[in-house]
Enzyme design. Structure first.
Site, PDB file in Angstrom:
ATOM      1  CD  GLU A 244      28.100  41.643  23.664  1.00 37.86           C
ATOM      2  OE1 GLU A 244      27.839  42.361  22.696  1.00 37.86           O
ATOM      3  OE2 GLU A 244      27.389  41.579  24.678  1.00 37.86           O
ATOM      4  NE  ARG A 270      49.283  48.079  56.041  1.00 36.39           N
ATOM      5  CZ  ARG A 270      49.026  49.161  56.752  1.00 36.39           C
ATOM      6  NH1 ARG A 270      49.682  50.301  56.533  1.00 36.39           N
ATOM      7  NH2 ARG A 270      48.110  49.137  57.698  1.00 36.39           N
ATOM      8  CD  GLN A 281      50.552  28.647  54.395  1.00 40.32           C
ATOM      9  OE1 GLN A 281      49.694  28.285  55.207  1.00 40.32           O
ATOM     10  NE2 GLN A 281      51.564  27.897  54.076  1.00 40.32           N
TER      11      GLN A 281
END
Ligand SMILES: Cc1cc2nc3c(=O)[nH]c(=O)nc-3n(C[C@H](O)[C@H](O)[C@H](O)COP(=O)(O)OP(=O)(O)OC[C@H]3O[C@@H](n4cnc5c(N)ncnc54)[C@H](O)[C@@H]3O)c2cc1C
Length: 381
Positions: A244, A270, A281
């Site tokens: 798991e 955007r 940056q």
């Protein structure tokens, strides 16, 4: 050193990606709000062969090796936005199917594995209790020998899939004095007198994955339902946890890739202060960090798959993978949200859900703190 996937692995990856994108993303926002598990999506995953990936073909599975399974789960995570569904699939695969494959009798395998692979059955793994979490082997549920069987008394909590399950892999002690050597694994069927499944638990994330409590009161389990030998519960649990820990977060690597692709596209499109936000940056470096985490997480994960397929011991590597991937996933989810500004915080953008879902990964299958402990021990500390 060869970083190429085989042609079969690439074909499997592409087909799962296409399947998940087309079939699994309906109504996730609504189902997340209401905390609804989709049995329909579960069945689609089964029909696609996902539920039986690591199960041998003779028992209804695909018999895939570790690396192939990891690649398949990564593709699932990249295209499927229902993290809860993916988590439920993984919980069954690693904590229920794998222990039956490894420790089950022929009869147990014949009885349960085909149904678990074909989607007709759901299983859950009950180890955690109100008083025992990280210290799992200090559990309080008891199994008293009585004639041809055992009588279970106690309770389990945080059991993923419990409200929907037909079968429970449950751990109880046959003798508290023996400590971990008394812990024994049992296969308990839904409907067994003395077993009650509690009301579904509501949680912060992974809300489309059902979770519940189990209560055992004089619950009679036949001796044929012991999984492994009496007293071998620690071996059964450790073996499932090691699979798991290794594989449960493979889909988060796919998820991080999806987050990066969305965030890159948004940063290009955007505009603020007359330029794309990606030209600032502070934003571009965040995206580079996301890429760095994605690539390093994938490398660690694939190396682990390769080690597992060679049959090499990988306790340290699986702890590192569990730790690193969960922490990267939380950070990448937060970064994706931040890049999207206020829109990232809105439910319909489906980024805040990733943050809530990701936080669970630091807790289940051993918390991050416990993975540090395992890793430190394996470094000789
Ligand atoms: C989404 C989700 C799904 C889950 N599914 C299942 C399931 O299907 N079946 C199941 O049995 N359980 C399940 N669990 C339970 C999970 O395994 C436990 O939550 C986990 O083992 C931690 O146990 P706990 O919650 O009792 O925390 P505790 O063990 O009480 O820990 C509390 C805090 O103390 C820290 N801590 C504890 N011990 C140490 C230590 N030795 N060193 C450093 N720090 C330590 C922990 O890291 C944690 O921060 C699930 C949990 C979640 C969140």
């Amino acid at each position: 050193m060869d970083f190429d996937l085989t042609e079969e692995q690439r074909a499997l990856r592409d087909s799962i990606h296409e399947f998940a994108r087309r079939e699994l993303n309906d109504d996730v926002v609504e189902r997340d709000k209401s905390g609804t598990f989709s049995r329909e999506a579960w069945q689609k995953c089964a029909d696609m062969g996902l539920l039986g990936l690591p199960v041998p073909e003779e028992h209804g599975g695909a018999g895939a090796d570790a690396l192939t399974t990891i690649v398949a789960l990564e593709a699932l995570g990249r295209a499927c936005t229902d993290n809860g569904l993916i988590f439920s699939v993984n919980a069954q695969m690693w904590a229920c199917e794998t222990p039956i494959v490894r420790f089950g009798t022929e009869e147990q395998k014949r009885r349960w594995l085909p149904g678990l692979c074909d989607g007709s059955l759901i299983a859950a793994h009950g180890m955690s209790e109100p008083g025992s979490g990280s210290d799992a082997f200090s559990l309080g549920t008891t199994a008293r020998r009585d004639g041809d069987g055992y009588v279970l008394d106690g309770s389990k909590t945080f059991v993923t899939n419990a409200p929907e399950s037909d079968l429970f892999v449950v751990f109880a002690t046959i003798d508290k004095e023996l400590g971990f050597a008394g812990v024994t694994a049992f296969l308990v069927e839904q409907g067994t007198p003395g077993l009650t499944v509690g009301k579904p638990l509501s949680k912060m994330g992974l809300r489309t994955s059902p979770m519940g409590e189990l209560f055992f009161e004089g619950c009679e389990v036949p001796v044929e339902n012991v999984l492994g030998k009496p007293g071998q519960g620690m071996l059964v649990f450790d073996s499932s946890m090691s699979w798991e820990r290794s594989c449960i977060l493979a889909s988060t690597v796919g998820g991080m890739e999806r987050q990066l692709e969305r965030s890159l596209a948004y940063a290009r499109e955007r505009r603020q202060f007359g330029q794309p936000i990606g030209s600032f940056q502070a934003v571009s470096h965040r995206l580079v960090d996301m890429k760095l985490r994605l690539d390093t997480a994938r490398l660690l994960l694939y190396r682990l798959g390769w080690l597992l397929d060679r049959g090499e011991p990988a306790t340290l590597e699986s702890a590192l993978v569990k730790l690193y991937l969960s922490e990267c996933y939380v950070r990448s989810s937060l970064d994706a949200l931040q890049v999207h500004g206020g829109y990232g915080y809105m439910t319909e953008y489906e980024l805040e859900r990733d943050v809530r879902d990701a936080i669970g990964s630091r807790l289940y299958s051993g918390t991050s703190e416990l993975q540090y402990e395992v890793a430190a021990k394996n470094l000789g500390l």
